[in-house]
Design an enzyme around this catalytic site. Structure first.
Site, PDB file in Angstrom:
ATOM      1  N   SER A  63      38.213  34.936  51.271  1.00  0.00           N
ATOM      2  CA  SER A  63      39.261  34.054  51.994  1.00  0.00           C
ATOM      3  C   SER A  63      39.678  32.832  50.824  1.00  0.00           C
ATOM      4  CB  SER A  63      39.237  33.451  53.282  1.00  0.00           C
ATOM      5  OG  SER A  63      38.033  32.654  53.328  1.00  0.00           O
ATOM      6  N   LYS A  64      40.900  32.328  50.837  1.00  0.00           N
ATOM      7  CA  LYS A  64      41.089  31.356  49.906  1.00  0.00           C
ATOM      8  C   LYS A  64      40.937  29.909  51.056  1.00  0.00           C
ATOM      9  CE  LYS A  64      44.077  32.667  46.448  1.00  0.00           C
ATOM     10  NZ  LYS A  64      43.146  32.825  45.526  1.00  0.00           N
ATOM     11  N   THR A  65      39.733  29.664  51.177  1.00  0.00           N
ATOM     12  CA  THR A  65      39.246  28.318  52.140  1.00  0.00           C
ATOM     13  C   THR A  65      39.516  27.337  51.212  1.00  0.00           C
ATOM     14  OG1 THR A  65      36.890  28.644  51.441  1.00  0.00           O
ATOM     15  CG2 THR A  65      37.731  29.452  53.388  1.00  0.00           C
ATOM     16  N   GLU A  98      40.072  37.202  40.490  1.00  0.00           N
ATOM     17  CA  GLU A  98      41.409  37.024  40.706  1.00  0.00           C
ATOM     18  C   GLU A  98      41.684  35.731  39.839  1.00  0.00           C
ATOM     19  OE1 GLU A  98      41.550  34.467  44.659  1.00  0.00           O
ATOM     20  OE2 GLU A  98      39.682  34.039  44.136  1.00  0.00           O
TER      21      GLU A  98
END
Length: 110
Positions: A63-65, A98
């Protein structure tokens, strides 16, 4: 238009235990041109390889926390200072993970 959705735990007891804190949602919408600029949209972008993603046991890397964005900012700065447009993040296994602002996909056979 680009939109960003932020889901966070709101006010509650001070500390790192979020149990009992209400869940809040904020949706922001704003115009955002080409992330890497018009030049990169036409000719492509130069990218630097950066070892940088947290180990999956240290935080949820799928996740992009918000806390992980600090790592992405540092990688982006490293790449730009080295003359690149973007940083390609490598995972702890050394494989492509990514970019700092994009996800990567491979298209095979069309």
């Amino acid at each position: 238009m680009l939109h960003s959705t932020l889901v966070y735990l709101g006010y509650g007891e001070m500390g790192v235990n979020p149990m009992g804190a209400p869940t809040n949602v904020v949706i922001g919408v704003w115009p955002w041109g080409a992330y890497l600029g018009a030049r990169a949209s036409k000719r492509g972008a130069d990218a630097d390889l950066v070892l940088g993603r947290h180990h999956p046991n240290s935080m949820p890397t799928a996740s992009k926390t918000v806390g992980s964005y600090v790592q992405l900012v540092l990688a982006k700065l490293e790449a730009v200072k080295a003359g690149y447009d973007e940083a390609i993040m490598l995972g702890t296994d050394g494989l492509v993970s990514e970019c700092t602002g994009e996800n990567l996909f491979i298209v095979r056979d069309g």
